[in-house]
Each structure stands twice: as structure tokens, then as C-alpha cells.
Design an enzyme around this catalytic site. Structure first.
Site, PDB file in Angstrom:
ATOM      1  N   ASP A   1      12.978  10.451  -0.277  1.00 42.90           N
ATOM      2  CA  ASP A   1      12.132  10.263  -1.466  1.00 42.90           C
ATOM      3  C   ASP A   1      12.130   8.832  -1.992  1.00 42.90           C
ATOM      4  OD1 ASP A   1      11.335  12.930  -1.575  1.00 42.90           O
ATOM      5  OD2 ASP A   1      13.106  13.525  -2.701  1.00 42.90           O
TER       6      ASP A   1
ATOM      7  N   GLY B   1       8.530  15.257  -2.619  1.00 41.34           N
ATOM      8  CA  GLY B   1       8.721  14.395  -3.779  1.00 41.34           C
ATOM      9  C   GLY B   1       8.669  15.213  -5.053  1.00 41.34           C
TER      10      GLY B   1
ATOM     11  N   THR C   1       1.319 -11.740  12.920  1.00 43.07           N
ATOM     12  CA  THR C   1       1.623 -11.937  14.345  1.00 43.07           C
ATOM     13  C   THR C   1       2.833 -11.097  14.730  1.00 43.07           C
ATOM     14  OG1 THR C   1       2.529 -13.514  15.954  1.00 43.07           O
ATOM     15  CG2 THR C   1       2.851 -14.064  13.662  1.00 43.07           C
ATOM     16  N   VAL C   2       2.826 -10.563  15.945  1.00 41.15           N
ATOM     17  CA  VAL C   2       3.981  -9.774  16.394  1.00 41.15           C
ATOM     18  C   VAL C   2       5.227 -10.651  16.514  1.00 41.15           C
ATOM     19  CG1 VAL C   2       2.535  -8.117  17.630  1.00 41.15           C
ATOM     20  CG2 VAL C   2       3.518 -10.041  18.877  1.00 41.15           C
TER      21      VAL C   2
END
Length: 740
Positions: A137, A180, A489-490
Site C-alpha cells: 500500500d 488500499g 535513455t536506457v
């Protein structure tokens, strides 16, 4: 949770401590016997990819009584255990603190009852406790993310993506109920990540008359051409009168009033299960290390603490201070947890069109630069919608700087970007070309299309391209407009930001692939896999994937290595094959060394391991740039896109003089990045000093400091640098503008 257990055990053993598992939570602590067993290095192997907790967890009524806690104390004293690490929610942590507070009294009673000796009581006179928060949660204030939240979001988003396709096909309204009961974090972040039409959360009950408002909004969405509606409901959602708002109630309302084909999906315990995400594994591992350090440094006067991450920093917080904040009503938590408030405000702004009556007469252009990555489209969507809300005309530039030079520019509307948060790659199109050779054409098109501000979303090329445009201001007045670069960008190699959009998705792709590879290696036994990752010269992906997947080594450019280091690694694996863990995983960043290539390392390991282990290699390639974005990248992209346009709007006001916009100060062209705990704007020109342009990386990189953790967890006997250990902080002072 298992990543935290694994790290706690291994770092505990590394420090020379004796480590025990307590099976079945507090019930195991009370029952003792076989429930409390010594942990070994190998006993936590192959745990990282498992969901749940391998040592079990149970609710325990006995521990709530003093008699139960006396039994637990007796079991610990008999084994000489004086440090307790608890992973759980606020109930578990409150119980731990009460146990610690009563400890001296419990020992006195045990001695009096003849259950323990005076000598035993003396040896165990003090109990140190450290907590780690495990809760899907994310309902614990003082921490950006609790263990398990990111993985739960992964499960939810997978379902949302699947439901979206069927809903579009049949023009349906879907109501999705997520967990939740008291905290709407999962519902809110899901709504933000999928662009839901409405979200119900316990912290923010809807205004009176919400039924009419909801129906009006759903009708408007359909009128604009949308083929589906998505409504997210937290299970604890309620009205202003405190009455529950259920998914069935909403379904009846939509069906009766609008006649829409409506379906309800209750996700339930799906959200608690499955493979943990890369983020959760790294979070659990880092928190496990910090927990052991906190216990080692604890004194009788140190309050029980919770270890956590804030931004990318480890923090320690007084346990009871956190619990007391959580136990107050939701509105107080909402005010204190600034990231929650930010999420709510961003969602409200971007979900529903509400443009101002008066246009600003400002044109803002958006472009993608460099290699594509997941999350770019989420940033574009947020920037476009935030711009429209501000009254601006938003322009899409196709194919990067090439498109800007060739006039591939067109208006982009609110509905154009619908559904973009979940799309991978770059819808606008992106190229690596830099602007230096096209400045004349670019300046002409900036004037032709009357562009007043520029949002550049991309990797290192976006950063360098932004710098080239700033340098061109001396010659071309058209370039004197506010600009912002959003790192996407990776490789996570853009100066000015600790994280880039797209890196989390790539990291999860690598981690899940490594899981499969390890499974293969575990089945065949005595096998070592060498895996090559992307990243250019930046070792972020290799290092973080190594930590998340449990690699034996990760070779990167930033940490130089030679033939002796390779020999040590081979020797380490030869020793490992003598244990019950007969497999190996080696990661290598693609540009870590020009001569020690992936083929060279594969050949070396194959030769040296002859007769003891065999090798396989795997080059992951462009699969790391593809795929649908993770919840983190969707939300990070959304927040970055929205914040960039708000900043540009303010800058445009500052730069408006004599009826025109003129921006030539360094702070009018910035990188928007996450630094430690905040989103900050840093002038492009100022970041040049911190940039290694030859190798396309920042000179200082925060994640290098956590590399020793990966090595220690792989059983290398190295020194762990604790010079930057986390000091105790206080919850009320904490302000995190980003969250997750």
C-alpha cells in the site's frame, strides 16, 4: 521481502555475526524451537526472483500479550540473539518497538520465574531493533517507497494494459478495484500511469454531486472519440459522509444513467503475488545492508529505527515517529507525504481537459532525440496536456533535429496523445543526428513556425544537442528561447540527473532475462552465463541488473579491471562450484573494455573452468530499448513532462521584453533531472564541467557507491565503505517532491 532477507543474512555473515531465520513471523518467535534456525550463505540462494517471503509470515495473537512476549524473549536469550530485524507493516513495527521497550522488564520476570539465569540476562541486557517496511500500500510515511509497492504496481499495470485492449475493441467502460483500505497510493499511481478517467481514493473523497460530474466526464470522453473509459477505485474509497463507494455502485450508476457497456474487475490478491520488480529487489537489498549497519552501530541509547530510501539515498527514521504519523488520520498523512500530494495534483491536471478561456499566444515545440526508450511518450503526453492547460499551442517535431531542420512540425492536440502513457518507443520518431550542421535551417524553422520554447526529450544526444543550440545563440537570435532537456535513455548517462526515463524498463527486461538464464544454469548445474548489456560507456544497467539478479560480477567501464581481476573472478567461481550453488552469472557492459570483449571473457572462463564448469554467452541487444514502460517510467515521464512545461511557462514570463521573447541567460536552457530527493533544473552550460564528452557519461555517478554491495552479496571479501552511512532523520522534516 526475500531480497531484504537475503541481503540481511549475507551482510550479517559478512560482518562476522551469527544470523538466524525466524520462521512464521512473531508466531515463530513465540513458539521457538525449529522456527528459529541458523541461516547460511547458501540458504538464501535463488531467493531474489521469488515473491512473498520464504521464511513465512503470520499474524500472531500471542505476541500481543505480555506472556507471549516473555516466551519470545526467552527464546532469543537462550540463543544469545540481541539484534532483531523486522520486515513488515506498521503493526509489526509497533509490536517490535513495544518488545524492545519492555525488554528489561521481561528479562527481570524471566529470571524471577527461573526461566533464564542472571548470567544469561546480563549477556542479553539490551535488544536492538531495526525495521524495514514491507507493504504494497505504500502507506508508511517517511519513506518514498515501501518494499512490494513497485511490484504490486507492475501486476496492476499488466492487467490495465490487457483490459484496455478489450475495452477499446468493444467500446466498454471498465471499473478496476485495487487494494488500499486506508491508503489510495496504488489507485492514484495506477490512474496516473494509465490516464484513467476517474479515480476514487480514501484520502480525497469526491465532491458532492460527483455522480453527475462523473457521467458528464465519461460522456465528454466518448464525444472526443475515445472508445473506452477506465475508472480506478481503491477498496477503501468513501464519500464525504464517510459512506463506502463500491465498484458495483459505480457500475450501476454508469449503466443506468449512460447505458454504457460496463464491466468490473476486482484485482484482489493478484497484487500481492508474482515476481518482484527490479526496483523492489534493489530496494530490499539496499535496505537489508543498511539495516545490518544500523544494528552494528546501535547503542542502548539509540531509538529503534526504520531504514528506508528517499530518492536514491538511504535514510534512518525513528520507528515510533513513523508509526505515530501513520496512525493519525489520512489527511495528515496526505499533507506530510508530499509525493502523494504531487501525484494527486498532477493527475487532476492531466486527466481532464480544462483549457483556459484566454490563449497565451505561445507556441511550444516538443521533440525526441537519440535512441528510443520506454516512457518517452508518457513525457510527451504530459508536456502536451500541461501546455494546453496553460493556454499554449503545442507543436510536435517529428524525427528529432532532422525534423526541426526540415520543417516536420505540426500542431498536437489533447486527444492526439490519449493512451500514450503505455506505449513503448517514440511515437514522434527520434534520430541521433545533432543540430550543429543544420543550425541555419533550424533557426529558419523556429522563426517560420514561431516557436517560443523547446522541450527536448532524449539521451546524451539531447543534452549535447541542447548545448549546441545554446552555443548557437551568439550567431542566431532565433535560438534565444527557453529550452529544457528531459533525460530519457536506457543508459542513464545524462549529466544533471540521477535517473533517466526508460532505464527502469530496460533494467526490468535485463533482470527478467537473467532470472530465466539462472534457472537454466541451476537446472544444468556447473554452468556460467556471460551476459552483455547495453549502456554505452555507462555501467548503470550492468551494475543495477547485477544487484537485482544476483550476479557474481559486473564488468563496467567506470571501474577499470585487468587480467588479474578476471583471474580472481574465475577463481571465485571455481570455489563456488564446490558449494551447493553450482552456477554463475557474469554481466558485462558493452563498452566496459575494448580488449576484454564479451567473446574474450567467454573464452577465458571456458578455458579456465574446463572440467569444472562450462560457459554460455548471451548478448541482450535491442530488446532492452523496447517493451511497454514500467509503472516507474510512466509516472516519472509524466511528472517530468508536466514540470518541464510549468517551468517553461514561468521562464517565458521572465524573458518577455518589449513585445517579444528573448532568452540568452544560462538558466534559460536547463536539464530537468532528479537529484537525490528533488526534481531540479540545472543550466546546460554549468553541467559541461561534470561531463566526460568522449565517453558520454557524467564524471560523478551516485550508483558507483553501491557496487560494493553487489560484490559482498556475491561473497567477495572486500571492504564496505560506510563513510556515507545514513544518519537518523525525522519524519516531519522530510519533503520528497518526486516519490515513485
Amino acid at each position: 521481502m526475500n531480497a531484504a532477507v537475503r541481503a540481511t543474512v549475507r551482510v550479517g555473515l559478512y560482518t562476522g555475526a551469527k544470523v538466524y531465520f525466524v520462521h512464521e513471523g512473531y508466531q515463530g518467535l513465540v513458539d521457538g524451537g525449529e522456527n528459529i534456525r541458523p541461516a547460511t550463505w547458501e540458504s538464501v540462494s535463488m531467493m531474489l526472483q521469488l515473491g512473498g517471503t520464504v521464511i513465512g509470515s503470520a499474524r500472531c495473537k500471542d505476541f500481543r500479550t505480555r506472556e507471549g512476549r516473555m516466551k519470545a524473549a526467552q527464546n532469543l536469550v537462550k540463543l544469545g540473539i540481541t539484534n532483531l530485524c523486522v520486515i513488515g507493516g506498521d503493526g509489526s513495527l509497533t509490536g517490535a518497538n513495544q518488545f524492545r521497550t519492555e525488554w528489561s522488564g521481561l528479562l527481570v520476570d524471566l529470571v524471577r520465574a527461573g526461566k533464564i539465569t542472571e548470567e544469561e540476562a546480563k549477556k542479553s541486557s539490551h535488544l536492538n531493533i531495526v525495521g524495514m517496511v514491507g507493504s504494497i500500500d505504500n502507506d508508511f510515511c517517511g519513506t518514498d517507497m515501501t518494499i512490494g509497492t513497485d511490484s504490486a504496481l507492475h501486476r496492476i499495470i499488466e492487467v490495465v494494459d490487457a483490459i484496455t485492449t478489450t475495452a477499446q475493441s468493444h467500446q466498454r467502460t471498465f471499473i478496476l478495484e485495487v487494494m488500499g483500505r486506508h491508503c489510495g497510493y496504488l489507485a492514484l499511481v495506477t490512474a496516473l500511469a494509465c490516464g484513467a478517467d476517474w479515480v476514487f481514493i480514501p484520502e480525497m473523497p469526491p465532491d458532492d454531486g460527483w455522480e453527475d460530474h462523473l457521467c458528464r466526464r465519461l460522456t465528454n470522453q466518448r464525444a472526443r472519440g475515445s472508445r473506452l473509459n477506465v475508472i480506478i477505485v481503491a477498496e477503501g474509497a468513501m464519500s464525504r459522509e464517510g459512506k463506502p463507494i463500491t465498484s458495483d455502485q459505480i457500475k450501476k450508476l454508469v449503466t443506468d444513467r449512460l447505458g454504457f457497456d460496463t464491466r468490473t474487475t476486482v484485482l484482489g490478491h493478484v497484487q500481492r503475488g508474482g515476481t518482484p520488480s527490479a526496483f523492489d529487489r534493489i530496494l530490499g537489498s539496499r535496505m537489508g545492508v543498511e539495516a545490518v549497519m544500523a544494528l552494528m552501530e546501535a547503542t542502548p541509547d539509540t531509538p529503534a529505527c526504520v531504514v528506508s530510501l528517499s530518492g536514491n539515498q538511504a535514510v534512518r527514521l525513528p520507528l515510533m515517529e513513523c508509526v505515530q504519523v501513520v496512525r493519525r488520520n489520512c489527511s495528515v498523512v496526505f499533507m506530510i507525504c508530499r509525493s502523494f500530494e504531487n501525484n494527486w495534483n498532477t493527475y487532476k491536471l492531466l486527466a481532464h481537459i480544462n483549457p483556459p478561456d484566454v490563449k497565451s499566444n505561445i507556441n511550444v515545440a516538443i521533440m525526441n532525440i537519440g535512441a528510443p526508450c520506454a516512457g518517452m511518450n508518457a513525457a510527451v503526453r504530459a508536456a502536451v496536456r500541461m501546455g494546453i492547460i496553460q493556454g499554449h499551442t503545442m507543436l510536435a517535431v517529428h524525427d528529432g533535429f532532422d525534423g526541426l531542420a526540415q520543417g516536420q512540425i505540426e500542431p498536437i492536440t489533447w486527444t492526439t496523445v490519449s493512451g500514450w502513457t503505455g506505449k513503448g518507443g517514440s511515437v514522434l520518431g527520434t534520430k541521433r543526428t545533432l543540430p550543429a550542421k543544420m543550425l541555419e535551417e533550424i533557426s529558419q524553422n523556429i522563426a517560420k513556425f514561431n516557436i517560443h520554447a523547446l522541450v527536448i526529450i532524449g539521451g546524451f544526444e539531447a543534452y549535447v544537442g541542447g548545448l549546441e543550440l545554446v552555443q548557437a545563440r551568439e550567431k542566431y537570435e532565433e535560438m534565444c528561447i527557453p529550452m529544457v532537456v528531459i533525460p530519457a535513455t536506457v543508459s542513464n548517462n545524462v549529466p544533471g540527473s540521477d535517473f533517466s526515463i526508460g532505464a527502469d524498463t530496460a533494467l526490468n527486461t535485463i533482470t527478467s532475462t537473467c532470472d530465466r538464464i539462472k534457472q537454466s544454469a541451476a537446472g544444468t548445474k556447473r554452468r556460467v552465463f556471460i551476459v552483455e548489456t547495453m549502456g554505452g560507456y555507462c555501467g548503470y544497467l550492468a551494475t543495477m541488473a547485477g544487484l537485482a539478479a544476483g550476479a557474481d560480477a559486473a564488468y563496467i567501464f567506470e571501474e577499470k579491471f585487468n587480467i588479474k581481476d578476471l583471474e580472481v573472478n574465475v577463481g571465485h567461481l571455481l570455489e563456488k562450484m564446490k558449494t551447493t550453488v553450482k552456477r554463475g552469472l557474469i554481466l558485462r557492459n558493452e563498452n566496459s573494455n575494448a580488449n576484454y570483449t564479451t567473446d574474450f571473457i567467454f573464452n577465458l572462463y571456458s578455458e579456465e573452468g574446463k572440467g569444472i564448469f562450462d560457459c554460455r554467452k548471451n548478448v541482450l541487444g535491442h530488446m532492452q530499448q523496447g517493451g511497454t514502460p514500467t509503472p516507474f517510467d510512466r509516472n516519472f515521464g509524466t511528472k517530468m513532462g508536466a514540470k518541464s512545461v510549468l517551468w517553461l511557462t514561468e521562464k517565458l514570463k521572465e524573458c518577455y521584453r518589449h513585445g517579444r521573447i528573448f532568452a540568452n541567460t544560462p538558466d534559460s536552457a536547463c536539464v530537468l533531472g532528479m537529484r537525490k530527493r528533488a526534481l531540479t533544473f540545472q543550466p546546460l552550460a554549468e553541467l559541461k564541467e561534470d561531463t566526460d564528452f568522449e565517453h558520454r557519461i557524467p564524471k560523478t555517478q551516485w550508483w558507483l557507491k553501491i557496487r560494493p554491495i553487489m560484490k559482498i552479496l556475491a561473497k567477495y571479501n572486500i571492504k564496505l565503505d560506510t563513510s556515507e552511512h545514513a544518519d537518523m532523520e525525522h519524519v516531519i522534516k522530510k519533503r520528497s517532491p518526486l516519490g515513485k
